[in-house]
Scaffold this active site. Structure first.
Site, PDB file in Angstrom:
ATOM      1  N   SER A  10       0.832  -1.219   0.000  1.00 59.12           N
ATOM      2  CA  SER A  10       0.000   0.000   0.000  1.00 59.12           C
ATOM      3  C   SER A  10       0.862   1.264   0.000  1.00 59.12           C
ATOM      4  O   SER A  10       0.425   2.310  -0.459  1.00 59.12           O
ATOM      5  CB  SER A  10      -0.953  -0.009   1.190  1.00 59.12           C
ATOM      6  OG  SER A  10      -0.224  -0.046   2.391  1.00 59.12           O
ATOM      7  N   GLU A  74       0.794 -13.473  -2.365  1.00 59.08           N
ATOM      8  CA  GLU A  74       0.390 -13.318  -3.765  1.00 59.08           C
ATOM      9  C   GLU A  74       1.455 -13.865  -4.708  1.00 59.08           C
ATOM     10  O   GLU A  74       1.132 -14.539  -5.700  1.00 59.08           O
ATOM     11  CB  GLU A  74       0.108 -11.846  -4.064  1.00 59.08           C
ATOM     12  CG  GLU A  74      -1.109 -11.314  -3.331  1.00 59.08           C
ATOM     13  CD  GLU A  74      -1.210  -9.811  -3.288  1.00 59.08           C
ATOM     14  OE1 GLU A  74      -2.223  -9.314  -2.753  1.00 59.08           O
ATOM     15  OE2 GLU A  74      -0.288  -9.100  -3.765  1.00 59.08           O
TER      16      GLU A  74
END
Length: 147
Positions: A10, A74
């Site tokens: 982020s 991920e």
């Protein structure tokens, strides 16, 4: 159809917004968490489904992302999808100086870590000349057929 999952921290969101918009403008569909996740969603389920639906996996490398458990998750999912021939290619982009994860050491990566950026409207704009060439190469890579 090309669908790109963009994995990132982020803290690199402003760059990701710029990249996502540039890819979308060139006809490449992207999956970015802030566009796709709603309050109450199962994060794990959404990530897994999105990775299964993606043809390419871009990982944004920075000191923040290489330390992120979600980015590691991920990446590991993407590696297993490549092994199953579900994701065509993993594309590392070194956005800021960091150690490239061992899982990616054999892959060529785009290196933007020495580029100078300026923040404008929650996105970054590159003030040096490397980004246009990088963008051309990324779009060419995404549009090329792999065996």
């Amino acid at each position: 159809m090309i669908k790109v999952f963009i994995s990132h921290s982020s803290k690199d969101k402003k760059f990701v917004r710029t990249l996502k918009d540039d890819l979308n403008e060139n006809g490449i569909e992207t999956w970015v968490d802030e566009d796709q996740l709603d309050i109450g969603d199962s994060l794990l389920e959404k990530l897994e489904n999105s990775l299964e639906d993606s043809t390419h996996f871009i990982i944004i490398l920075s000191s923040s992302s290489v330390g992120s458990d979600w980015v590691k998750f991920e990446l590991n999912k993407a590696i297993s999808q490549v092994a199953k021939k579900l994701i065509q290619k993993i594309i590392p982009i070194k956005y800021r100086d960091c150690k490239v994860p061992a899982e990616l050491e054999g892959l060529l990566y785009a290196d933007l870590s020495s580029e100078v950026v300026q923040v404008i409207d929650e996105k970054v704009r590159f003030t040096t000349n490397g980004y246009p060439s990088f963008l051309n190469k990324i779009i060419k890579t995404l549009n090329s057929k792999t065996d």
